[in-house]
Design an enzyme around this catalytic site. Structure first.
Site, PDB file in Angstrom:
ATOM      1  N   GLU A 505      73.412  82.139   8.758  1.00  0.00           N
ATOM      2  CA  GLU A 505      74.119  80.872   8.920  1.00  0.00           C
ATOM      3  C   GLU A 505      75.384  80.843   8.060  1.00  0.00           C
ATOM      4  O   GLU A 505      76.438  80.381   8.510  1.00  0.00           O
ATOM      5  CB  GLU A 505      73.167  79.714   8.570  1.00  0.00           C
ATOM      6  N   LYS A 509      79.050  80.313   9.650  1.00  0.00           N
ATOM      7  CA  LYS A 509      79.962  79.233   9.225  1.00  0.00           C
ATOM      8  C   LYS A 509      81.321  79.803   8.870  1.00  0.00           C
ATOM      9  O   LYS A 509      82.351  79.290   9.277  1.00  0.00           O
ATOM     10  CB  LYS A 509      79.416  78.485   8.006  1.00  0.00           C
ATOM     11  N   LYS A 627      82.304  72.079  20.668  1.00  0.00           N
ATOM     12  CA  LYS A 627      81.087  71.599  20.029  1.00  0.00           C
ATOM     13  C   LYS A 627      79.872  71.738  20.936  1.00  0.00           C
ATOM     14  O   LYS A 627      78.781  72.042  20.489  1.00  0.00           O
ATOM     15  CB  LYS A 627      81.291  70.129  19.640  1.00  0.00           C
TER      16      LYS A 627
HETATM   17  O1  M6R Z   1      74.136  72.005  20.535  1.00  0.00           O
HETATM   18  P1  M6R Z   1      73.428  73.290  20.182  1.00  0.00           P
HETATM   19  O2  M6R Z   1      72.672  73.183  18.913  1.00  0.00           O
HETATM   20  O3  M6R Z   1      72.579  73.806  21.275  1.00  0.00           O
HETATM   21  O4  M6R Z   1      74.593  74.336  19.951  1.00  0.00           O
HETATM   22  C1  M6R Z   1      74.303  75.692  19.763  1.00  0.00           C
HETATM   23  C2  M6R Z   1      75.530  76.430  19.279  1.00  0.00           C
HETATM   24  O5  M6R Z   1      76.542  76.373  20.221  1.00  0.00           O
HETATM   25  C3  M6R Z   1      76.044  75.861  17.953  1.00  0.00           C
HETATM   26  O6  M6R Z   1      75.052  75.860  16.983  1.00  0.00           O
HETATM   27  C4  M6R Z   1      77.239  76.679  17.440  1.00  0.00           C
HETATM   28  O7  M6R Z   1      76.814  77.951  17.076  1.00  0.00           O
HETATM   29  C5  M6R Z   1      77.919  75.943  16.284  1.00  0.00           C
HETATM   30  N1  M6R Z   1      79.332  75.975  16.445  1.00  0.00           N
HETATM   31  C6  M6R Z   1      77.578  76.501  14.962  1.00  0.00           C
HETATM   32  O8  M6R Z   1      78.258  75.903  13.925  1.00  0.00           O
END
Ligand code: M6R
Length: 632
Positions: A505, A509, A627
């Site tokens: 993670e 980030k 997002k």
């Molecule tokens: O909405 P979700 O949790 O399913 O999204 C999954 C990923 O797209 C999301 O966690 C992405 O990796 C973020 N930008 C991480 O910071």
């Protein structure tokens, strides 16, 4: 990805559309556009790049139209150029469409339309939609028309031809009092005002106008007119649907004194962890209170009965949270747990096992791969386990999302809306939910004693104050430290056991917001290859928290130091051994190993944030990202 908005009413449409798109820009920011109907004509304005480019263009144009649609794009088909920006129109510019999703059969439709003489002006999958609608519209006004509207009928016939996941909003120059929307596996919510109606991919675009909303379900479409909203299925049958009242705190959607949403969201973590714990820990319970349950997740017994396996499906940061969840479910509740990338799982699902609980983890509740993987499991598992419906559970921060429509049980992470593309507070609350779920299962399966459960709960309750302490004590130091890594090109993150996912993670980030290459490894794996990458130019961040692997991680860090790497340690406060090992210290309170991920991730979020901010990057909207990833 991509955000769509629509408006019909009494106000200037472009003002409402731009304000709505601002709230949806987190969904994509490659280009943006709006289209309105004014005096029997479609008026379209589009701009490459961020929304302010479109806003500047619109400021130079007088347009009092009262109906319109808008779009902010995350490019899938076709480069992020103005000609590929939405809305897309038909050849005669009578129909304009915005779309979020992917039309999977667009190549076939394109060929078919080309054979009928249509020319294509874009490389997008969306352009087929206005062309089809225009073909289905009557060539001349029709008298005594029985269907609610020829425009609705044309859109209805069109969506029947589309394959894929999509949400669309459509206007037509010949029907200036109708805005038609349709949804198939991509989010779309309608807002109800006084004589005015709105639609948007997500509720932040609606809340400044109304709290009365209706979220369309898959296979539904709606006709918005100044008189009201009618909902239909894709076959054109009218449906009875009623709006609900949105529970919303607009304060959360503002940046306030913070430079970026991400920093504000990092600082919200003590509060949201507290809220999440309050929601699920039973304050009346203690180890002596045999008649009560420690955790109140509201899960029915049937979900847990005879459970033999758990499989978790997720992407990105949610996948990392799920890896911590696996550790907890296995170590506390003794249930074998596998964690799969949703995008991989879909195309190579493991053989079916009975008595399996499938958990989908997605903060947005809209990630296309996770939704599709869960839908596949729902279908594969129906009827498999004769006593039950398929056991499906969702963990999400958006309980009104597509996920919640798909699975019968949902656990809300209570993090409040998260705007920054990099997930922070939604990650830590996902972890809190996993602690609660593992403890709930441990209690019901009696794999832990009541006193051990109480001990963990006491530790959980101390976390908000401990996160506050980290934020207070480290912000300035990390900001200074970040300065030294402004030009660094590669980073390595190491962790072991329950902190290995935190290394992943930390690396994610950093790379997503600073564009610095970063990798996370289990610390013990370094010597099996990755150690060849190390030299004085590659800093190594190691998470060394007290517990079963503490000494091992320190040894692995020493191995990196011997290769000249600069060592940064996420370590317990006042630990002399750590102070001797690392060049730079990111100290956190010395909690028991099991609880340490919630604390060890905080300095890594701060480090990533400050490096990206120092580099002058757009922290909240990093390049190429969005997002909510609603395409596969
Ligand atoms: O909405 P979700 O949790 O399913 O999204 C999954 C990923 O797209 C999301 O966690 C992405 O990796 C973020 N930008 C991480 O910071």
């Amino acid at each position: 990805m991509c955000g769509i908005v629509g408006y019909i009413g009494t106000q200037t449409a472009t003002d409402i559309l731009i304000a709505g798109l601002e709230k949806l820009e987190y969904r994509g920011y490659d280009s943006a556009g709006v289209a309105t109907v004014l005096e029997g004509e479609i008026h379209r304005v589009r701009a490459k790049g961020k929304l302010y480019n479109l806003r500047e263009k619109l400021e130079r144009i007088e347009n009092p139209a009262r109906i319109g649609i808008g779009h902010t794009r995350w490019a899938t088909h076709g480069k992020p150029e103005e000609h590929n920006a939405h809305p897309h129109v038909d050849t005669k510019m009578r129909v304009a469409v915005v779309q979020n999703g992917i039309i999977e059969n667009y190549r076939d439709l394109r060929e078919e339309l080309k054979q009928r003489g249509h020319e294509f002006l874009t490389e997008t999958d969306t352009e087929v939609i206005p062309l089809l609608i225009a073909e289905f519209l009557p060539k001349a006004p029709t008298d005594n028309y029985q269907y609610p509207s020829p425009f609705l009928e044309a859109v209805c016939k069109t969506v029947q031809r589309l394959k894929g996941a999509f949400a669309i909003a459509v206007i037509c120059a010949d029907y200036p009092d109708e805005l038609i929307v349709a949804r198939q596996q991509a989010p779309l919510t309608i807002g109800f005002g006084q004589g005015e109606f709105f639609c948007a991919s997500d509720t932040p675009a609606l809340v400044s106008h109304t709290r009365a909303v209706l979220t369309l379900e898959n296979g539904e479409m709606a006709r918005l007119t100044p008189m009201g909203v009618e909902v239909y299925d894709f076959q054109g049958h009218r449906l009875k649907k009623f709006p609900r009242t949105l529970d919303w705190n607009p304060v959360l959607a503002e940046k306030h004194e913070f430079r970026h949403f991400m920093l504000k969201e990092i600082y919200e973590q003590p509060g949201v962890v507290r809220t999440c714990l309050e929601a699920y820990l039973n304050s009346d319970w203690n180890a002596q209170a045999n008649d009560k349950q420690p955790i109140q997740l509201g899960m029915p017994d049937s979900l847990y009965e005879n459970l033999e396996q758990i499989q978790i499906l997720a992407c990105g940061t949610s996948w990392h949270a799920s890896l911590v969840g696996k550790y907890l479910l296995e170590q506390l509740a003794g249930i074998p747990t596998v964690v799969q990338y949703s995008s991989e799982f879909r195309y190579a699902p493991p053989p079916l096992t009975t008595n399996t609980l499938t958990i989908g983890v997605t903060q947005s509740g809209e990630t296309a791969d996770t939704i599709a993987a869960l839908e596949m499991e729902r279908q594969r598992r129906t009827g498999l386990d004769s006593a039950y419906q398929p056991r499906l559970l969702g963990i999400t921060n958006r309980p009104e999302s597509s996920l919640a429509q798909l699975v019968p049980q949902v656990i809300h992470t209570h993090a409040g809306i998260e705007i920054g593309v990099a997930a922070t507070k939604t990650f830590v609350t996902q972890l809190i939910v996993f602690y609660c779920l593992a403890l709930d299962l441990a209690y019901r399966r009696q794999t832990l004693s009541a006193s051990r459960i109480e001990e963990i709960i006491v530790g959980l309750r101390q976390l908000p104050a401990q996160i506050e302490l980290i934020l207070e004590s480290q912000e300035n130091y990390v900001e200074e430290l970040a300065h030294q890594f402004q030009e660094t090109q590669d980073f390595i993150f190491l962790g072991r056991g329950i902190n290995f996912p935190i290394a992943l993670e930390g690396a994610l980030k950093l790379k997503e917001i600073s564009y610095i290459h970063a990798e996370g490894y289990p610390a013990g794996e370094m010597k099996h290859g990755p150690i060849a990458l190390l030299d004085a130019k590659v800093p190594v961040v190691a998470i060394a928290m007290p517990g079963s692997v503490y000494e091992k991680v320190l040894s692995n860090a020493q191995e990196a130091k011997a290769r000249d790497a600069r060592l940064i340690g996420v370590v317990p406060i006042n630990d002399p051994e750590a102070a001797q090992t690392f060049d730079d210290l990111l100290p956190v309170p010395a909690v028991e190993e099991l609880l340490s991920p919630i604390l060890s991730v905080i300095p890594l979020q701060l480090l990533a944030y400050h490096i990206a901010a120092r580099r002058g990057l757009d922290v909240d909207q990093p390049r190429n990202l969005a997002k909510s990833v609603t395409v596969e």
